[in-house]
Every structure is written in C-alpha cells, then in structure tokens.
Write an enzyme that holds these catalytic residues in place. Structure first.
Site, mmCIF file in Angstrom:
data_model
loop_
_atom_site.group_PDB
_atom_site.id
_atom_site.type_symbol
_atom_site.label_atom_id
_atom_site.label_comp_id
_atom_site.label_asym_id
_atom_site.label_seq_id
_atom_site.Cartn_x
_atom_site.Cartn_y
_atom_site.Cartn_z
ATOM 1 N N LYS A 40 -11.200 -69.480 14.108
ATOM 2 C CA LYS A 40 -9.898 -69.849 13.518
ATOM 3 C C LYS A 40 -9.004 -70.473 14.586
ATOM 4 O O LYS A 40 -9.035 -70.059 15.748
ATOM 5 C CB LYS A 40 -9.240 -68.583 12.938
ATOM 6 N N SER A 115 -4.939 -66.576 5.154
ATOM 7 C CA SER A 115 -4.753 -67.808 5.878
ATOM 8 C C SER A 115 -5.997 -68.306 6.611
ATOM 9 O O SER A 115 -6.037 -69.442 7.046
ATOM 10 C CB SER A 115 -3.624 -67.633 6.897
ATOM 11 N N SER A 139 -5.435 -61.899 5.531
ATOM 12 C CA SER A 139 -5.888 -63.269 5.829
ATOM 13 C C SER A 139 -7.374 -63.428 6.119
ATOM 14 O O SER A 139 -7.861 -64.552 6.207
ATOM 15 C CB SER A 139 -5.077 -63.839 6.998
#
Lengths: 434, 89
Positions: A40, A115, A139
C-alpha cells in the site's frame, strides 16, 4: 544472490499508483522467496515513490524502508509496486485518491472498498498472491470483503508501524491480504514481531500453522451486527457461514455489544483528532511539491494545503481541529475516549465466555462508483469494522459466498494477541466450504 | 450548529485555505456530521482507558541514522546541508 522478477500483468482495475516492471529480490531462502508482493502506498519504500494517494506527496521518494518492508525483503519478496488508496487512508471506497478510483475486479462499475482498495484489487484480480494494507477503521477488512479475498487486521502492537505514514496512530495497524488464509498466515509470520523504532510494537512474533480443528471453539454472535442498516441478504450469507463453523464443531451463542450505539462516533472523533495533528507535517518544506519560501509561513502553508489536500482530507483535519478546540474538547474528544474504553470493556466481557466474535465485515456488498457521495453515509458503512480498532483486537475477513454475484465477507474477531485462533477459525471455514 | 464563520475560523487554525464558494457545502456537511456525533452525549460518565501501560525507556545512545544528504534529498531548497523554510515573521 539478487534475482530479477518481471511484473508484466495488466492492471485492469487501476490497482497500482507505481509499478515496477522489473523488481529485484534476494535468494534468502525465506518464505516469500521469488514471490511478487504489492505494498500500500502509505508504507515507506526506499527508492520507490510513496504518495499516500495524495498530490501533497507527489514526487516523494522515501530515504528508508518501513520495518515491514525490510522484513519482506529479508523473506525474499519482490516488491512489485505501490497500490492505490483513499488519500492518507481516509475513505471506504478508494474513490478519494488523487490517482483516480480503483475498480472492483468482480464488477468494474463497483468500488473495491477502501482504503486499501488497490492492494485488495491487485490480489483479487490475480496480479499478485499477497499484498500489504493498513487498517485504521476497517481499511484491510472492507476491501477484502468487497473483493472476495482474505484480510487480517492484527492486534494493535503486533506489527511495527515504523515507516507507515501516520494518519491515526492509536488505531492503525499494517496487515496482510491474500487469496487464501494460508497466504495471509504466511505474510503475517513475516511482518509480525518487535521493532525498537516503534515503541508500541510488542515482542510477540507470529509463528503459526493454520489448523482447521475448531471443535469446542466458542463463537459469540452479536445481535448488533445483524441490526438496522445490514442488508438482509448479506446477513443471511453470514449466518449460513457461521452455521458451517458449527458443522466444524464450534459452539455458538448470542451476545450484545451495547457500546456499538456510539462506537462509530467515537471512532470518527478520535481518528479526525489524531489526523489533525499528524497531517500538520505536510507543509511542503521537507518533502512533496515545494512552497515559495519568500512568502510568510502561514500564507504559504494555507494555500499549499488548500490546493493539494483532497476534500475528504481537508474535512477530516477540520473536524479534528474542531473536536480538539477549546470549549469542545470535553464534548467530543474526552467523551469519545470514554466511549472507546466502553467498547474495549464490552469485548473483554464477551471474551470471558467466547473465543471468537463473528458477524458480517460490511453491512452491504460493494457500492456502485459514486454511490456514497455524502460523507456521513460513507462513514456509516464502517460501523461493523471500527469496534475492533477501538478495542485494539485482531479481526479477519474471509469470503463467505455472494449476493448479486458480489462477494460477502465473514468477520471473525479474537482476543488481543490471539491472531492464531482467528486464523484457525477462518481456515476451518475455508476447509468446510472447499 | 456551526456557521460559515466558524468553519472559516477552524480552517484558519488548521492552516487550510478553503475557497469562499466551498464554505457553504463544508458547513452543511460539518453540521450533519456533528449532529451524528451528538450521540456521544449519551455516554454515561466513565473512565478513559488506562490499559496496563508502562513507559518504554532506553539510554540515549547514538545509532546509525539517515545521512544529512538523504534527509535533505526530498527538500526543494537547501543551503549548507540545511532545509530552507518560509519566513515565520
């Protein structure tokens, strides 16, 4: 010996912000040797741009690796790129990215969740077997549920946050995403453990082999996880999945988490307050697009942040600034901390009798792109994932069937530092339906 | 209930310039969210969490860290190994 890993898969979902066509890895004999892993884009990678999905970090190249990235390299992983995300992790759909939304690998008209949507889509679409995400209020679990993969939020403190660009540091944890429980287990074993650079990281390494033996495991099912706002078809899928755990020998019981009534409000007050402080470092002086040093600090700083932060980030910084301001601190922040403690106590009470709490990960299947345009309606979608972050306990999402051809996630929550048991319950479910 | 004026004041505190034409929308979203936060008024008096925390201390020993060059690598204006910032006064 350094080897080459060619990463040429097509990115159909806009899962990556930065991709390396040629990634290098070391023959370390580690558990991830020669495996392509996606990371990420809020996790620092030396020499690879790291943007947090924000224009305010455009061009930033970290001079150091996050602890988890060092661990990946030592395990022989090839880091193939940095995945798309809601700006600074603020969102539930990956639509709040300066690099455009990621789409769901199962249906391009739907969001992948967020997210960590890029990480989940990259795994769900078969571009990589495993990826790292971060989970502040769901997330990792939300996009895992929406994309039909497995995602684990570890206990707060089990994985070092050194090199994770902070958004809400009392809530967030780095964790693994993968297509199978076994892959998630492997990645967890690589990233967990102590790190003197994160004083909240415990010396609790993770060395576990998943076992489907769950006879006698006690599973509590909270009524609040099946209440108002939860799609009945999603609820039915999850109840069927819990039935499969009973088939595997688990005993189930009902329970109640009364603090769920205000958990979401407590979460948003806490995370926005922490964000208002954490994000003050983005001033254009040390990294990211430059500021004009001839103007006065506040004028330049204000214009810089007004132009380069996205709307949701601005909204959360403002909400947090407000919640911490004189006259409102007692009404919002202080109350939220009491509420948070009540959530923790509810979990501790239930975990006296039960080993696992089970329910849906998300109240609905993946939304259509653009469906959640009102900020509050987007926040409300996090109601089932934020309690685990407030309490600091581990939680996994494992795919459990479909509704309208879209994946549904079963969430399994465990006691502090009992990731092993959470993984076993998820593994037992996976074996039961295989 | 907060007014556009209040939001403008908070934005100033937070060092974020909000365009005049966006203030209305920000204010209405703000009120919508704050109304939801009012549920915290139902939290009965209790205690903030005091988990079994201990201070983690260590000796202040110099260990290898970033070089000055690496620390300045992302800054746009540097001078003699230092980073230039806008004037404060």
């Amino acid at each position: 010996m350094v080897k080459e890993y060619f990463f040429e898969k097509t990115d159909r979902t806009n899962a990556f912000i930065t991709r390396l066509g040629l990634a290098m890895y070391e023959e370390t004999g580690g558990p991830l040797e020669g495996k392509g892993i996606a990371v990420k884009d809020n996790i620092s990678t030396a020499g690879i741009p790291t943007t947090c999905g924000s224009r305010i970090l455009a061009g930033y190249v970290p001079p150091f690796d996050a602890h988890v990235v060092t661990r990946l390299r030592e395990a022989g992983a090839a880091i193939v790129g940095k995945t798309n995300m809601d700006e600074f992790g603020m969102g539930t759909t990956t639509e709040n990215s300066a690099f455009g939304p990621t789409t769901n690998p199962h249906d391009a008209s739907r969001v992948p969740g967020g997210s960590s949507g890029g990480s989940a889509a990259a795994v769900g679409d078969g571009m990589v077997d495993m990826a790292l995400g971060s989970d502040t209020g769901g997330s990792i679990r939300c996009p895992a549920a929406f994309c039909g993969i497995v995602g684990l939020k570890p206990t707060f403190g089990r994985v070092s946050r050194y090199g994770l660009i902070a958004y809400s540091n009392s809530l967030e944890q780095i964790g693994p995403l993968g297509r199978t429980v076994t892959d998630v287990n492997t990645l967890m074993s690589v990233i967990a453990g102590p790190d003197p650079r994160d004083t909240t990281a415990y010396d609790r390494p993770y060395t576990h082999t998943p076992s489907g033996e769950i006879a006698g495991m006690k599973i509590a099912v909270p009524e609040e996880f099946f209440g108002e706002g939860v799609d009945p078809a999603v609820a039915e899928s999850v109840r069927n999945a819990i039935g499969k755990l009973e088939d595997a020998g688990a005993e189930t019981m009902t329970c109640s988490i009364p603090s769920m009534a205000y958990a979401l409000a407590a979460y948003y007050v806490t995370c926005t307050s922490e964000a208002s402080s954490n994000l003050s470092r983005f001033d254009g002086v040390r990294f990211g697009p430059s500021v004009e040093t001839k103007r006065s600090w506040h004028d330049e700083f204000r214009d810089h942040r007004g132009t380069l932060f996205g709307k949701e980030v601005q909204r959360r910084i403002l909400l947090g600034t407000f919640a911490l301001s004189a006259g409102y601190y007692g009404k919002y922040y202080a109350k939220a901390q009491v509420a948070r403690e009540n959530v923790r106590k509810d979990f501790l009470r239930i975990f006296k009798d039960a080993d696992i709490i089970a329910g849906p990960t998300m109240p609905q299947i993946a939304f259509k792109l653009g469906e959640k345009s009102d900020p509050l309606s987007m926040y409300l979608a996090d109601i089932l994932t934020v309690p685990a972050n407030l309490a600091g306990v581990p939680a996994i999402s494992v795919p459990c069937g479909t509704v309208d051809k879209m994946p549904v996630g079963l969430q399994l929550i465990g006691r502090h530092f009992e990731e092993e048991r959470v993984v076993d319950a998820a593994f037992a479910y996976e074996m039961e339906v295989a | 209930m907060v007014l556009e004026n209040d939001v403008e004041g908070i934005a100033k505190l937070a060092d974020i310039h909000i365009q005049k034409e966006e203030l209305g929308e920000f204010t209405s979203q703000f009120n919508h969210i704050l109304e939801y936060f009012d549920i915290l008024d139902t939290v009965s008096d209790g205690e903030e969490g005091k988990a079994d925390l201990v201070n983690v201390l260590r000796e202040d020993v110099v260990t290898p860290s970033l070089t000055q060059e690496a620390a300045c690598a992302n800054a746009h204006e540097t001078e003699d190994g230092h980073i230039r910032a806008p004037r404060v006064m």
